[in-house]
Scaffold this motif. Structure first.
Motif, PDB file in Angstrom:
ATOM      1  N   UNK A  80       0.849  -1.196   0.000  1.00  0.00           N
ATOM      2  CA  UNK A  80       0.000   0.000   0.000  1.00  0.00           C
ATOM      3  C   UNK A  80       0.882   1.242   0.000  1.00  0.00           C
ATOM      4  N   UNK A  81       1.533   1.451  -1.122  1.00  0.00           N
ATOM      5  CA  UNK A  81       2.433   2.599  -1.250  1.00  0.00           C
ATOM      6  C   UNK A  81       1.720   3.922  -1.147  1.00  0.00           C
ATOM      7  N   UNK A  82       0.453   3.970  -1.556  1.00  0.00           N
ATOM      8  CA  UNK A  82      -0.300   5.217  -1.468  1.00  0.00           C
ATOM      9  C   UNK A  82      -0.453   5.642  -0.008  1.00  0.00           C
ATOM     10  N   UNK A  83      -0.820   4.698   0.833  1.00  0.00           N
ATOM     11  CA  UNK A  83      -0.975   5.021   2.257  1.00  0.00           C
ATOM     12  C   UNK A  83       0.376   5.388   2.876  1.00  0.00           C
ATOM     13  N   UNK A  84       1.414   4.678   2.502  1.00  0.00           N
ATOM     14  CA  UNK A  84       2.752   4.987   3.010  1.00  0.00           C
ATOM     15  C   UNK A  84       3.107   6.437   2.737  1.00  0.00           C
ATOM     16  N   UNK A  85       2.864   6.890   1.528  1.00  0.00           N
ATOM     17  CA  UNK A  85       3.176   8.272   1.154  1.00  0.00           C
ATOM     18  C   UNK A  85       2.327   9.259   1.946  1.00  0.00           C
ATOM     19  N   UNK A 124      12.247   7.250  -5.889  1.00  0.00           N
ATOM     20  CA  UNK A 124      11.492   7.547  -7.110  1.00  0.00           C
ATOM     21  C   UNK A 124      11.429   9.066  -7.196  1.00  0.00           C
ATOM     22  N   UNK A 125      12.208   9.638  -8.116  1.00  0.00           N
ATOM     23  CA  UNK A 125      12.355  11.088  -8.162  1.00  0.00           C
ATOM     24  C   UNK A 125      11.031  11.791  -8.457  1.00  0.00           C
ATOM     25  N   UNK A 126      10.213  11.168  -9.289  1.00  0.00           N
ATOM     26  CA  UNK A 126       8.915  11.769  -9.586  1.00  0.00           C
ATOM     27  C   UNK A 126       8.045  11.825  -8.331  1.00  0.00           C
ATOM     28  N   UNK A 127       8.098  10.785  -7.525  1.00  0.00           N
ATOM     29  CA  UNK A 127       7.330  10.766  -6.295  1.00  0.00           C
ATOM     30  C   UNK A 127       7.823  11.847  -5.331  1.00  0.00           C
ATOM     31  N   UNK A 128       9.127  11.968  -5.184  1.00  0.00           N
ATOM     32  CA  UNK A 128       9.691  13.005  -4.323  1.00  0.00           C
ATOM     33  C   UNK A 128       9.239  14.390  -4.787  1.00  0.00           C
ATOM     34  N   UNK A 129       9.308  14.627  -6.095  1.00  0.00           N
ATOM     35  CA  UNK A 129       8.922  15.936  -6.625  1.00  0.00           C
ATOM     36  C   UNK A 129       7.450  16.235  -6.378  1.00  0.00           C
ATOM     37  N   UNK A 130       6.593  15.220  -6.499  1.00  0.00           N
ATOM     38  CA  UNK A 130       5.163  15.431  -6.249  1.00  0.00           C
ATOM     39  C   UNK A 130       4.908  15.759  -4.784  1.00  0.00           C
ATOM     40  N   UNK A 131       5.622  15.089  -3.901  1.00  0.00           N
ATOM     41  CA  UNK A 131       5.493  15.400  -2.476  1.00  0.00           C
ATOM     42  C   UNK A 131       5.896  16.851  -2.208  1.00  0.00           C
ATOM     43  N   UNK A 132       7.040  17.242  -2.738  1.00  0.00           N
ATOM     44  CA  UNK A 132       7.531  18.593  -2.484  1.00  0.00           C
ATOM     45  C   UNK A 132       6.674  19.659  -3.150  1.00  0.00           C
ATOM     46  N   UNK A 133       5.916  19.267  -4.164  1.00  0.00           N
ATOM     47  CA  UNK A 133       4.963  20.191  -4.799  1.00  0.00           C
ATOM     48  C   UNK A 133       3.607  20.180  -4.097  1.00  0.00           C
ATOM     49  N   UNK A 134       3.501  19.399  -3.024  1.00  0.00           N
ATOM     50  CA  UNK A 134       2.266  19.275  -2.232  1.00  0.00           C
ATOM     51  C   UNK A 134       1.120  18.705  -3.061  1.00  0.00           C
ATOM     52  N   UNK A 135       1.450  17.823  -3.992  1.00  0.00           N
ATOM     53  CA  UNK A 135       0.444  17.182  -4.844  1.00  0.00           C
ATOM     54  C   UNK A 135       0.194  15.771  -4.311  1.00  0.00           C
ATOM     55  N   UNK A 140       0.178   9.841  -4.391  1.00  0.00           N
ATOM     56  CA  UNK A 140      -0.439   8.566  -4.016  1.00  0.00           C
ATOM     57  C   UNK A 140      -0.483   7.608  -5.212  1.00  0.00           C
ATOM     58  N   UNK A 141      -0.768   8.134  -6.374  1.00  0.00           N
ATOM     59  CA  UNK A 141      -0.804   7.299  -7.569  1.00  0.00           C
ATOM     60  C   UNK A 141       0.567   6.696  -7.857  1.00  0.00           C
ATOM     61  N   UNK A 142       1.597   7.508  -7.720  1.00  0.00           N
ATOM     62  CA  UNK A 142       2.950   7.025  -7.982  1.00  0.00           C
ATOM     63  C   UNK A 142       3.376   6.032  -6.895  1.00  0.00           C
ATOM     64  N   UNK A 143       3.028   6.339  -5.658  1.00  0.00           N
ATOM     65  CA  UNK A 143       3.358   5.422  -4.569  1.00  0.00           C
ATOM     66  C   UNK A 143       2.703   4.067  -4.737  1.00  0.00           C
ATOM     67  N   UNK A 144       1.469   4.069  -5.205  1.00  0.00           N
ATOM     68  CA  UNK A 144       0.748   2.808  -5.421  1.00  0.00           C
ATOM     69  C   UNK A 144       1.390   1.984  -6.526  1.00  0.00           C
ATOM     70  N   UNK A 145       2.049   2.649  -7.442  1.00  0.00           N
ATOM     71  CA  UNK A 145       2.683   1.974  -8.573  1.00  0.00           C
ATOM     72  C   UNK A 145       3.880   1.131  -8.144  1.00  0.00           C
ATOM     73  N   UNK A 147       5.121   0.204  -4.395  1.00  0.00           N
ATOM     74  CA  UNK A 147       5.091   0.325  -2.944  1.00  0.00           C
ATOM     75  C   UNK A 147       6.427   0.108  -2.289  1.00  0.00           C
ATOM     76  N   UNK A 148       7.322  -0.652  -2.920  1.00  0.00           N
ATOM     77  CA  UNK A 148       8.622  -0.910  -2.330  1.00  0.00           C
ATOM     78  C   UNK A 148       9.486   0.339  -2.254  1.00  0.00           C
ATOM     79  N   UNK A 149       9.267   1.295  -3.147  1.00  0.00           N
ATOM     80  CA  UNK A 149      10.047   2.522  -3.128  1.00  0.00           C
ATOM     81  C   UNK A 149       9.345   3.650  -2.381  1.00  0.00           C
ATOM     82  N   UNK A 150       8.096   3.435  -2.011  1.00  0.00           N
ATOM     83  CA  UNK A 150       7.308   4.510  -1.414  1.00  0.00           C
ATOM     84  C   UNK A 150       7.889   4.967  -0.078  1.00  0.00           C
ATOM     85  N   UNK A 151       8.375   4.024   0.737  1.00  0.00           N
ATOM     86  CA  UNK A 151       8.897   4.408   2.055  1.00  0.00           C
ATOM     87  C   UNK A 151      10.140   5.286   1.919  1.00  0.00           C
TER      88      UNK A 151
END
Length: 257
Positions: A80-85, A124-135, A140-145, A147-151
């Motif tokens: 559940x990478x979305x929840x992790x994020x 996952x650089x795209x995930x990091x960038x989305x977090x920092x952009x407050x998106x 969550x969509x990227x994290x779900x894709x 989950x092993x990299x979400x943490x």
């Protein structure tokens, strides 16, 4: 202690590092408001932004002052990478943003956010960038894709958020000292199943080597957090020290950055 006890909000307070620092501060006579899914003063699911907003409103309404916030809530859910994020990054940053106006009214406001040694792992650089952009929706969509990299990615984003936010007008500019810590492997419910068997322990030692003979208990991490959250911390701003038994040095060598 003289005067009014400091009031500290601690998320993830029912277990692990959160419970250890809650017990430490309460034992010193401070007032601690614990937040967790259950087993704390307030039950709240920090994966849900509507719940975060409701929680912030409740805290702002009920508390006369907020001296410190310690964000310990965190999960590692490969399925559940979305929840992790949502819990690890937005559960910290969104709640802190809502509580910030009250923090600025305190005489010595402090914020401490728990990152991780995993922030050093390839993200996952795209995930990091989305977090920092407050998106959060996109993150969550990227994290779900994956989950092993979400943490690791959520913790990398959290560390970057601390460093880019702490010195700004909203935090240091208003006297709010924001710092974090990056624990290594700690004997918590998250790590104990791995540490309980030789194969898991060997795998962990290879991924996160340690210079000491054993891993830390949560109570051994709590004093540093308590200091960073205290009025005694006067000049640490935007720092995320590793509390890891030497893992950072073993992984990165002698280069300071």
């Amino acid at each position: 202690m003289t005067g009014r006890p400091r009031i500290t909000i601690i998320t993830g307070a029912a277990s692990g590092i959160g419970r250890a620092v809650s017990n430490l501060l309460a034992g010193r006579g401070e007032r601690v408001i614990g937040v967790d899914l259950n087993g704390a003063d307030i039950a709240a699911d920090l994966a849900d932004d509507a719940v975060r907003a409701k929680l912030a409103t409740h805290l702002l309404t009920e508390l006369p002052q907020i001296d410190a916030v310690i964000s310990c809530a965190g999960v590692s859910l490969p399925d559940d990478g979305a929840r992790t994020v949502s819990v690890n990054f937005f559960g910290a940053t969104r709640l802190l943003t809502r509580l910030l106006p009250r923090l600025t009214e305190a005489p010595a406001p402090r914020v401490v956010v728990i990152s991780s040694i995993a922030s050093l792992f390839p993200p996952d650089r795209e995930l990091v960038d989305c977090c920092l952009a407050d998106d959060e929706a996109r993150a969550r969509l990227i994290g779900a894709r994956d989950g092993n990299k979400a943490y690791a990615s959520s913790k990398r984003a959290l560390t970057q958020w601390i460093r880019r936010t702490a010195t700004g007008a909203d935090f240091a500019g208003r006297g709010v000292l924001l710092n974090g810590i990056a624990p290594g492997t700690i004997k918590t419910a998250m790590a104990n199943p791995i540490l309980a068997n030789p194969e898991g322990r060997a795998m962990l030692a290879k991924a996160v080597p340690i210079a000491l003979g054993d891993y830390a208990d949560p109570g051994e991490i709590a004093p540093l957090i308590a200091f960073l959250a205290s009025a005694d911390n006067r000049f640490m701003v935007g720092q995320v020290p590793f509390v890891d038994g030497g893992s950072d040095v073993l992984l990165r060598g002698d280069e300071p950055l």
